[in-house]
Design a protein around this motif. Structure first.
Motif, PDB file in Angstrom:
ATOM      1  N   ALA A  80      26.702 -32.045  39.163  1.00 49.47           N
ATOM      2  CA  ALA A  80      26.409 -33.478  39.307  1.00 49.47           C
ATOM      3  C   ALA A  80      27.640 -34.299  39.677  1.00 49.47           C
ATOM      4  CB  ALA A  80      25.806 -34.001  38.010  1.00 49.47           C
ATOM      5  N   GLY A  81      28.787 -33.659  39.800  1.00 45.65           N
ATOM      6  CA  GLY A  81      30.007 -34.364  40.183  1.00 45.65           C
ATOM      7  C   GLY A  81      30.899 -34.732  39.018  1.00 45.65           C
ATOM      8  N   GLY A  82      30.444 -34.556  37.793  1.00 45.98           N
ATOM      9  CA  GLY A  82      31.277 -34.824  36.620  1.00 45.98           C
ATOM     10  C   GLY A  82      32.083 -33.586  36.237  1.00 45.98           C
ATOM     11  N   TRP A  83      33.029 -33.766  35.375  1.00 48.71           N
ATOM     12  CA  TRP A  83      33.867 -32.656  34.923  1.00 48.71           C
ATOM     13  C   TRP A  83      33.391 -32.186  33.553  1.00 48.71           C
ATOM     14  CZ3 TRP A  83      37.829 -30.469  37.779  1.00 48.71           C
ATOM     15  CH2 TRP A  83      38.209 -31.156  38.930  1.00 48.71           C
ATOM     16  N   HIS A  84      33.486 -30.874  33.319  1.00 48.79           N
ATOM     17  CA  HIS A  84      33.054 -30.283  32.055  1.00 48.79           C
ATOM     18  C   HIS A  84      34.163 -29.359  31.535  1.00 48.79           C
ATOM     19  CE1 HIS A  84      30.441 -28.610  29.018  1.00 48.79           C
ATOM     20  NE2 HIS A  84      30.716 -27.389  29.446  1.00 48.79           N
ATOM     21  N   MET A  85      34.524 -29.517  30.258  1.00 53.21           N
ATOM     22  CA  MET A  85      35.566 -28.682  29.653  1.00 53.21           C
ATOM     23  C   MET A  85      35.002 -27.278  29.415  1.00 53.21           C
ATOM     24  SD  MET A  85      38.799 -28.941  28.574  1.00 53.21           S
ATOM     25  CE  MET A  85      39.122 -30.643  28.186  1.00 53.21           C
ATOM     26  N   GLN A  86      35.541 -26.295  30.118  1.00 56.90           N
ATOM     27  CA  GLN A  86      35.108 -24.895  29.970  1.00 56.90           C
ATOM     28  C   GLN A  86      35.826 -24.201  28.820  1.00 56.90           C
ATOM     29  OE1 GLN A  86      32.664 -23.578  31.410  1.00 56.90           O
ATOM     30  NE2 GLN A  86      32.371 -24.548  33.396  1.00 56.90           N
ATOM     31  N   GLU A  87      37.098 -24.540  28.669  1.00 58.52           N
ATOM     32  CA  GLU A  87      37.915 -23.864  27.650  1.00 58.52           C
ATOM     33  C   GLU A  87      38.941 -24.843  27.117  1.00 58.52           C
ATOM     34  OE1 GLU A  87      41.024 -20.071  27.329  1.00 58.52           O
ATOM     35  OE2 GLU A  87      40.194 -20.636  29.274  1.00 58.52           O
ATOM     36  N   PHE A  88      39.134 -24.828  25.816  1.00 59.74           N
ATOM     37  CA  PHE A  88      40.161 -25.661  25.176  1.00 59.74           C
ATOM     38  C   PHE A  88      40.509 -24.988  23.866  1.00 59.74           C
ATOM     39  CE2 PHE A  88      41.858 -29.352  22.872  1.00 59.74           C
ATOM     40  CZ  PHE A  88      42.714 -29.865  23.824  1.00 59.74           C
ATOM     41  N   LYS A  89      41.642 -24.297  23.823  1.00 56.20           N
ATOM     42  CA  LYS A  89      42.003 -23.553  22.617  1.00 56.20           C
ATOM     43  C   LYS A  89      43.462 -23.769  22.265  1.00 56.20           C
ATOM     44  CE  LYS A  89      42.952 -19.244  25.029  1.00 56.20           C
ATOM     45  NZ  LYS A  89      42.686 -17.836  25.148  1.00 56.20           N
ATOM     46  N   ALA A  90      43.714 -23.723  20.971  1.00 54.17           N
ATOM     47  CA  ALA A  90      45.073 -23.886  20.474  1.00 54.17           C
ATOM     48  C   ALA A  90      45.859 -22.612  20.722  1.00 54.17           C
ATOM     49  CB  ALA A  90      45.041 -24.211  18.983  1.00 54.17           C
ATOM     50  N   LEU A  91      47.126 -22.772  21.033  1.00 61.52           N
ATOM     51  CA  LEU A  91      48.001 -21.602  21.231  1.00 61.52           C
ATOM     52  C   LEU A  91      48.776 -21.314  19.975  1.00 61.52           C
ATOM     53  CD1 LEU A  91      49.352 -22.364  24.785  1.00 61.52           C
ATOM     54  CD2 LEU A  91      47.542 -20.804  24.144  1.00 61.52           C
TER      55      LEU A  91
END
Length: 154
Positions: free
Chosen positions: A143-154
């Motif tokens: 739809a043209g929006g952005w979606h967070m696929q991955e977000f993890k702490a290191l």
């Protein structure tokens, strides 16, 4: 008082005055001596463990879930709106007024795979609960929006 003093000669007056001064000094010093009578001991100078607060999380590196989600959204907005070509490898600062957190987004690269545009990045997070480092990937949805696929702490 003056009639009493007239009855004594000057030598006797000096003795009475001197005794009065000594009595006043002793009366003032006695309470101070009583305060110090207990002495100082290192055994008495312990940490008071009876005071317990619950104002901070038990783990200094684990942010509250709501704060992390809010910061993740703020970081995602900064990544999606950044002009990678114009940045030239420089970091992108971010700040979340709602949580008081801030940081910098670095190592941002854009990848295109099978028509899907994604941006990988590393983000630092500075908050009252410490400093954390995250790795993430944000992809453009159909739809043209952005979606967070991955977000993890290191």
């Amino acid at each position: 008082m003056s009639r009493i003093m007239q009855a004594f000669d000057s030598r006797q007056r000096g003795v009475i005055a001197s005794a009065s001064v000594r009595l006043m000094v002793a009366a003032m010093a006695l309470p101070l001596a009583a305060c110090g009578a207990g002495g100082f001991s290192l055994e008495k100078a312990e940490i008071d463990r009876s005071i317990v607060t619950a104002s901070a999380p038990s783990s200094p590196t684990a942010p509250a879930s709501g704060d992390e989600d809010s910061d993740q959204t703020t970081i995602g907005n900064a990544v999606s709106s950044a002009d990678i070509r114009e940045l030239g490898g420089q970091g992108v600062p971010w700040a979340n007024v709602g949580t008081g957190s801030r940081g910098s987004i670095t190592e941002m690269v854009e990848l295109k795979d099978a028509g899907l545009t994604c941006r990988r990045f590393t983000a630092s997070r500075e908050s009252f609960d410490g400093v954390s480092l995250f790795k993430g990937q944000l992809c453009m949805a159909a739809a043209g929006g952005w979606h967070m696929q991955e977000f993890k702490a290191l």
